[in-house]
Design an enzyme around this catalytic site. Structure first.
Site, PDB file in Angstrom:
ATOM      1  CB  ALA A 172      33.422   1.224  23.355  1.00 31.84           C
ATOM      2  CG  ASP A 173      33.041   1.519  18.038  1.00 28.96           C
ATOM      3  OD1 ASP A 173      33.111   0.399  18.269  1.00 28.96           O
ATOM      4  OD2 ASP A 173      31.987   1.936  17.385  1.00 28.96           O
ATOM      5  CB  SER A 174      38.206   5.714  19.325  1.00 32.39           C
ATOM      6  OG  SER A 174      37.187   6.513  18.528  1.00 32.39           O
ATOM      7  CB  THR A 175      39.452   2.159  23.181  1.00 31.63           C
ATOM      8  OG1 THR A 175      39.354   3.755  23.875  1.00 31.63           O
ATOM      9  CG2 THR A 175      40.472   1.800  24.242  1.00 31.63           C
ATOM     10  N   GLY A 177      39.714   0.414  18.063  1.00 37.46           N
ATOM     11  CA  GLY A 177      40.416   0.453  16.827  1.00 37.46           C
ATOM     12  C   GLY A 177      41.798   0.826  17.209  1.00 37.46           C
TER      13      GLY A 177
END
Length: 401
Positions: A172-175, A177
């Site tokens: 979730a964080d990487s997507t 970002g």
């Protein structure tokens, strides 16, 4: 405007990071990998959790190291009026500002878009929030598990007929970002063509929902509510992870009839390719439980790497499920520069994840994540033009600590 020159498509672009944890810093990481000079604002009184979680050395925390390579660190206390003035002065020397602070925090600090735009009318201001910066839910804050759950992804992760098991938090964080970094690049291109900056409002929940747009559209148009389906794929069969010898697992996927025939041959049962239960994709999908069970019985007695090699030689997509140790030791990933060696401030070499793309003229990548305030002199002195005496006064008063 003078920036550190490392090559790459964003050479000459300067980015100011007012970010925390993972999603916001990941934006800066991607932009740095494209050649931008990324300045991260920090202070002793407001350390990022990735610097402090489970460690004593704030400069060598694994979480901090993994998401902040090739960045610069400047210490500025954002809770002081002098600190806010410094940041606004720095804004005037930057092209992009990225923030993912709690809802309303930047406005309370005096760093909202209108104020920042007054300091630099051409600034690209990237605001990252769980629900975006506007609307009835914009006041809510959250972390990656919230993003994935509210965006609908977690509801689809699990094995039928069981309950949803949830999504890996880093996804979730990487997507989120990556979406924000892409939006920043689009805005940068728009400014190059028009000379006009932009306010870029990025919602984590909306980013997650866009990853399952097919399921959302199927419900909107057809009333179909998709359930958890494990590792299965609507356009491939088989498509799953199967047990192998020694407690290992192997993923296998057949994207077409040719690959299915190759798999059947590897199994020593070429006749399965003509079996009416499995002859076409529709047949295999209709009998997928039986197909998966048959494959699992076969793979259970096989050496995982021998099995993968055997399948790949026949054009069948296959890979061993890898542990963290397997991944870091994978020679293919090293050859493809998935990992890069970078140097920390003490001169020690360490590996980090490199960019996920290849370019004919890439940016140089050689620096590990910075020490707290490592680049104070460069940023305060060379960029902002403060004298050594002025810098010492600010440090002594706590503004740049």
């Amino acid at each position: 405007m003078s920036t550190q020159q490392r090559g790459g498509p964003l050479q000459g672009v300067r980015v100011l990071e007012l970010t925390k944890v993972w999603a916001g810093p990941y934006v800066g990481k991607l932009l740095a990998y494209l050649g931008a000079e990324v300045i991260r604002v920090e202070s002793e009184g407001s350390l990022d959790v990735t610097r402090t979680f489970g460690v004593d050395d704030i400069d060598n925390a694994p979480g901090w190291q993994s998401v902040n390579p090739q960045k610069l660190s400047v210490q500025i206390n954002m809770k002081s009026e002098e600190g806010i003035k410094l940041i606004l002065d720095l804004v005037g020397e930057c092209d992009i500002l990225v923030e993912n602070l709690r809802p309303g925090a930047v406005k309370r600090l005096g760093l909202g878009y209108e104020t920042v735009k007054a300091a630099n009318p051409e600034i690209i201001y990237v605001s990252m929030g769980m629900w975006g910066s506007d609307g009835p839910l914009a006041y809510q804050t959250g972390y990656a598990p919230c993003f994935a759950a509210l965006g609908g992804i977690s509801a689809l992760v699990g094995h039928e007929p069981g309950a949803p098991e949830g999504m890996n938090t880093r996804y979730a964080d990487s997507t989120f970002g990556a979406a924000a970094a892409y939006a920043a690049l689009v805005a940068l291109l728009h400014r190059k063509r028009s000379g006009v900056g932009q306010f870029v409002d990025v919602s984590a929940v909306e980013c997650m929902s866009s990853m399952i747009s097919d399921s959302i559209m199927d419900y909107a148009l057809n009333g179909v509510v998709h359930e958890c389906d494990g590792n299965r794929h609507p356009e491939m069969a088989p498509h799953g992870v199967y047990p192998a010898r020694g407690g290992e697992w192997v993923s296998i996927a057949a994207a077409n009839g040719k690959q299915w025939a190759g798999l059947a041959e590897c199994m020593g049962k070429p006749e399965l390719a003509r079996d009416p239960r499995f002859a076409t994709l529709a047949d295999r999908k209709a009998n997928e439980d039986e197909l998966d069970e048959m494959i699992a019985v076969w793979t259970a007695g096989c050496c995982p790497m021998e099995l993968v090699t055997k399948l790949q030689k026949r054009g069948v997509s296959a890979a061993k499920s890898q542990s963290s140790l397997d991944l870091i030791a994978d020679p293919h990933l090293w050859v493809r520069e998935f990992y890069r060696d970078v140097t920390d401030p003490d001169g020690n070499s360490k590996p980090t994840l490199g960019p996920s793309w290849e370019m004919s003229r890439p940016a140089q990548l050689g620096d590990a994540a910075p020490r707290l305030g490592q680049h104070n002199a460069y940023i305060l002195g060379e960029i902002l033009g403060l004298s050594g005496e002025e810098q010492e006064t600010l440090r002594a008063s706590g503004v740049t600590r």
